[in-house]
Design a protein around this motif. Structure first.
Motif, PDB file in Angstrom:
ATOM      1  N   HIS A  11       1.927  13.521  -7.853  1.00 31.15           N
ATOM      2  CA  HIS A  11       2.744  12.447  -7.288  1.00 31.15           C
ATOM      3  C   HIS A  11       2.442  12.318  -5.801  1.00 31.15           C
ATOM      4  O   HIS A  11       1.910  13.223  -5.187  1.00 31.15           O
ATOM      5  N   ARG A  12       2.842  11.197  -5.242  1.00 35.03           N
ATOM      6  CA  ARG A  12       2.772  11.015  -3.793  1.00 35.03           C
ATOM      7  C   ARG A  12       4.062  10.329  -3.359  1.00 35.03           C
ATOM      8  O   ARG A  12       4.727   9.652  -4.134  1.00 35.03           O
ATOM      9  N   ILE A  13       4.416  10.549  -2.099  1.00 29.82           N
ATOM     10  CA  ILE A  13       5.636   9.951  -1.557  1.00 29.82           C
ATOM     11  C   ILE A  13       5.251   9.053  -0.392  1.00 29.82           C
ATOM     12  O   ILE A  13       4.414   9.402   0.441  1.00 29.82           O
ATOM     13  N   THR A  14       5.832   7.858  -0.364  1.00 35.80           N
ATOM     14  CA  THR A  14       5.565   6.893   0.701  1.00 35.80           C
ATOM     15  C   THR A  14       6.878   6.238   1.101  1.00 35.80           C
ATOM     16  O   THR A  14       7.881   6.334   0.389  1.00 35.80           O
ATOM     17  N   GLN A  15       6.837   5.559   2.227  1.00 33.36           N
ATOM     18  CA  GLN A  15       8.006   4.775   2.620  1.00 33.36           C
ATOM     19  C   GLN A  15       8.136   3.601   1.655  1.00 33.36           C
ATOM     20  O   GLN A  15       7.133   2.973   1.295  1.00 33.36           O
ATOM     21  N   HIS A  16       9.352   3.324   1.235  1.00 33.78           N
ATOM     22  CA  HIS A  16       9.588   2.205   0.315  1.00 33.78           C
ATOM     23  C   HIS A  16       9.105   0.922   0.981  1.00 33.78           C
ATOM     24  O   HIS A  16       9.473   0.632   2.120  1.00 33.78           O
ATOM     25  N   PRO A  17       8.287   0.125   0.312  1.00 33.80           N
ATOM     26  CA  PRO A  17       7.684  -1.053   0.950  1.00 33.80           C
ATOM     27  C   PRO A  17       8.672  -2.165   1.298  1.00 33.80           C
ATOM     28  O   PRO A  17       8.381  -3.009   2.131  1.00 33.80           O
ATOM     29  N   PHE A  68      13.673   5.093   3.608  1.00 28.38           N
ATOM     30  CA  PHE A  68      13.824   5.227   2.177  1.00 28.38           C
ATOM     31  C   PHE A  68      12.456   5.498   1.566  1.00 28.38           C
ATOM     32  O   PHE A  68      11.478   4.837   1.894  1.00 28.38           O
ATOM     33  N   ALA A  69      12.410   6.507   0.719  1.00 24.64           N
ATOM     34  CA  ALA A  69      11.138   6.950   0.159  1.00 24.64           C
ATOM     35  C   ALA A  69      10.982   6.501  -1.286  1.00 24.64           C
ATOM     36  O   ALA A  69      11.962   6.289  -2.004  1.00 24.64           O
ATOM     37  N   LEU A  70       9.749   6.395  -1.673  1.00 22.07           N
ATOM     38  CA  LEU A  70       9.407   6.035  -3.048  1.00 22.07           C
ATOM     39  C   LEU A  70       8.379   7.047  -3.531  1.00 22.07           C
ATOM     40  O   LEU A  70       7.350   7.258  -2.890  1.00 22.07           O
ATOM     41  N   VAL A  71       8.668   7.710  -4.653  1.00 18.51           N
ATOM     42  CA  VAL A  71       7.748   8.668  -5.237  1.00 18.51           C
ATOM     43  C   VAL A  71       7.103   8.026  -6.457  1.00 18.51           C
ATOM     44  O   VAL A  71       7.793   7.486  -7.313  1.00 18.51           O
ATOM     45  N   VAL A  72       5.775   8.060  -6.484  1.00 17.38           N
ATOM     46  CA  VAL A  72       5.038   7.460  -7.599  1.00 17.38           C
ATOM     47  C   VAL A  72       3.969   8.422  -8.089  1.00 17.38           C
ATOM     48  O   VAL A  72       3.497   9.277  -7.350  1.00 17.38           O
ATOM     49  N   ARG A  73       3.565   8.267  -9.330  1.00 12.07           N
ATOM     50  CA  ARG A  73       2.454   9.053  -9.873  1.00 12.07           C
ATOM     51  C   ARG A  73       1.157   8.566  -9.265  1.00 12.07           C
ATOM     52  O   ARG A  73       0.977   7.369  -9.026  1.00 12.07           O
TER      53      ARG A  73
END
Length: 75
Positions: A11-17, A68-73
């Motif tokens: 997974h990776r974590i990024t700032q919610h777009p 706010f973070a978003l975790v995606v595969r």
């Protein structure tokens, strides 16, 4: 005895777009209670803190950056 299959997914974590980082600050001098207007511009909050110090002599602040973070595969 049962057998298990383990699968690992990266997974990776990024700032919610769809959101911005919000900056806030509050004076730590008791019982002042002053707080800066929340802003997406960190420099604007810093200027408010410096102006407050100039008016009151209070020099300690709690600053908060909220995102706010978003975790995606990754696959």
């Amino acid at each position: 005895m049962s057998r298990s299959v383990l699968r690992y997914v990266e997974h990776r974590i990024t700032q919610h777009p769809d959101t911005d980082v919000t900056f806030e600050a509050e004076c730590l001098a008791y019982p002042c209670g002053w707080s800066a207007q929340p802003s997406t511009e960190g420099a604007a909050v810093d200027v408010e803190c410096m102006s407050h110090t100039g008016r009151t002599g209070h020099g300690s602040f709690r600053r908060v950056c909220t995102s706010f973070a978003l975790v995606v595969r990754t696959e």
